[in-house]
Design a protein around this motif. Structure first.
Motif, PDB file in Angstrom:
ATOM      1  N   GLY A  75     -16.455   1.454   8.156  1.00  0.00           N
ATOM      2  CA  GLY A  75     -16.802   2.269   6.995  1.00  0.00           C
ATOM      3  C   GLY A  75     -15.756   3.315   6.663  1.00  0.00           C
ATOM      4  N   ARG A  76     -14.561   3.164   7.265  1.00  0.00           N
ATOM      5  CA  ARG A  76     -13.481   4.104   6.956  1.00  0.00           C
ATOM      6  C   ARG A  76     -12.346   3.403   6.223  1.00  0.00           C
ATOM      7  N   ALA A  77     -11.561   4.182   5.507  1.00  0.00           N
ATOM      8  CA  ALA A  77     -10.473   3.612   4.717  1.00  0.00           C
ATOM      9  C   ALA A  77      -9.325   3.157   5.616  1.00  0.00           C
ATOM     10  N   TYR A  78      -8.789   1.990   5.322  1.00  0.00           N
ATOM     11  CA  TYR A  78      -7.527   1.548   5.915  1.00  0.00           C
ATOM     12  C   TYR A  78      -6.543   1.419   4.759  1.00  0.00           C
ATOM     13  N   ILE A  79      -5.569   2.310   4.720  1.00  0.00           N
ATOM     14  CA  ILE A  79      -4.611   2.338   3.615  1.00  0.00           C
ATOM     15  C   ILE A  79      -3.208   2.136   4.165  1.00  0.00           C
ATOM     16  N   TYR A  80      -2.503   1.188   3.614  1.00  0.00           N
ATOM     17  CA  TYR A  80      -1.139   0.927   4.085  1.00  0.00           C
ATOM     18  C   TYR A  80      -0.185   0.810   2.899  1.00  0.00           C
ATOM     19  N   PHE A  81       1.095   0.959   3.211  1.00  0.00           N
ATOM     20  CA  PHE A  81       2.167   0.923   2.217  1.00  0.00           C
ATOM     21  C   PHE A  81       2.899  -0.407   2.348  1.00  0.00           C
ATOM     22  N   THR A  82       3.208  -1.051   1.243  1.00  0.00           N
ATOM     23  CA  THR A  82       3.886  -2.346   1.361  1.00  0.00           C
ATOM     24  C   THR A  82       4.875  -2.586   0.231  1.00  0.00           C
ATOM     25  N   TYR A  83       5.809  -3.474   0.455  1.00  0.00           N
ATOM     26  CA  TYR A  83       6.829  -3.861  -0.513  1.00  0.00           C
ATOM     27  C   TYR A  83       7.619  -2.669  -1.050  1.00  0.00           C
ATOM     28  N   GLY A  84       7.654  -1.592  -0.281  1.00  0.00           N
ATOM     29  CA  GLY A  84       8.451  -0.449  -0.699  1.00  0.00           C
ATOM     30  C   GLY A  84       7.933   0.276  -1.912  1.00  0.00           C
ATOM     31  N   ASN A  85       6.771  -0.118  -2.412  1.00  0.00           N
ATOM     32  CA  ASN A  85       6.278   0.438  -3.661  1.00  0.00           C
ATOM     33  C   ASN A  85       4.801   0.782  -3.687  1.00  0.00           C
ATOM     34  N   HIS A  86       4.002  -0.002  -2.979  1.00  0.00           N
ATOM     35  CA  HIS A  86       2.570   0.049  -3.248  1.00  0.00           C
ATOM     36  C   HIS A  86       1.716   0.382  -2.030  1.00  0.00           C
ATOM     37  N   PHE A  87       0.621   1.073  -2.305  1.00  0.00           N
ATOM     38  CA  PHE A  87      -0.422   1.242  -1.307  1.00  0.00           C
ATOM     39  C   PHE A  87      -1.527   0.236  -1.593  1.00  0.00           C
ATOM     40  N   CYS A  88      -2.233  -0.169  -0.533  1.00  0.00           N
ATOM     41  CA  CYS A  88      -3.418  -1.004  -0.706  1.00  0.00           C
ATOM     42  C   CYS A  88      -4.563  -0.337   0.047  1.00  0.00           C
ATOM     43  N   VAL A  89      -5.762  -0.417  -0.511  1.00  0.00           N
ATOM     44  CA  VAL A  89      -6.920   0.232   0.107  1.00  0.00           C
ATOM     45  C   VAL A  89      -7.931  -0.797   0.605  1.00  0.00           C
ATOM     46  N   ASN A  90      -8.349  -0.591   1.835  1.00  0.00           N
ATOM     47  CA  ASN A  90      -9.348  -1.431   2.513  1.00  0.00           C
ATOM     48  C   ASN A  90     -10.471  -0.548   3.053  1.00  0.00           C
TER      49      ASN A  90
END
Length: 200
Positions: A75-90
């Motif tokens: 139930g917590r956010a997993y946020i990562y940075f990818t492709y040198g440009n973008h964040f994704c939220v899980n």
DNA sequence: TCGATGATTGAG
DNA sequence: TCAATCATCGAA
């Protein structure tokens, strides 16, 4: 508005991914000490990522500093940075038999604060506002600062609320991966206007 | 250290 | 179809 309880996320990652469709992703941006801007969208596309049953998952090879949230409290956010440009939220989610898991939020139908989203996106096109994981984080101004944020708490600056009940859902292959490509762990809300307009 | 890679996007 | 762009990870 209330949020799904912690136990909602303590079930199989694919089930959680399906049932997140029709719920709302809410971003609260503090403006002053007493006021905040509320941005929200209906979750209309998700993907499930597992643990040792899923070679495409960030958690597949075990715990690292980046994927820590996938192993932590559900139930917590997993946020990562990818492709040198973008964040994704899980959102972290898993049943008891697994050590890690998360659901990627791939698309939203914009609901609240649309003009603010357009400003963050630097784009006025409604259909490309939140139609991808990198677009969502840009439109809602979500960065790694919100990693491990409690998504079950309505006071969190990033959380999930009950919305509509999911109606027609289809399962498809996941996008942008090179391993475990045949798992149909992407879930799309078919009877949603935004999805229909963007042709999903 | 260092090289390869990537749960993407936007332009051509 | 393809380049941009850099944090992350594992090997050296």
């Amino acid at each position: 508005m209330s949020c799904p309880h912690r136990s909602f996320y303590g079930r199989s990652t694919t089930l959680v991914a399906k049932e997140l469709l029709g719920k709302k992703l809410v971003r609260r941006i503090p403006v002053t000490k007493y006021e905040s801007q509320r941005l929200a969208g209906l979750i209309i596309e998700t993907e499930a990522y597992g643990f040792n049953d899923d070679a495409a998952s960030h958690a597949y090879k075990g715990l690292t500093p980046r994927n820590k949230a996938m192993f932590g409290e559900v139930g917590r956010a997993y946020i990562y940075f990818t492709y040198g440009n973008h964040f994704c939220v899980n959102v972290s989610a898993r049943s008891g038999e697994f050590k890690a898991g998360a659901v990627l939020i791939r698309a939203l139908e914009p609901l609240e604060g649309i003009n603010v989203m357009k400003r963050y996106r630097k784009n006025n096109d409604y259909l490309s506002l939140t139609s991808g994981p990198g677009k969502i984080t840009q439109a809602l101004n979500i960065t790694k600062l919100l990693n491990e944020c409690d998504m079950t708490n309505a006071d969190s600056d990033l959380h999930i609320e009950f919305g509509t009940d999911p109606q027609v859902i289809i399962a498809k292959k996941r996008i942008g991966i090179t391993k475990a490509v045949d798992k149909k762990w992407r879930f799309v809300l078919v009877d949603d206007k935004y999805n229909q307009k963007r042709g999903v």
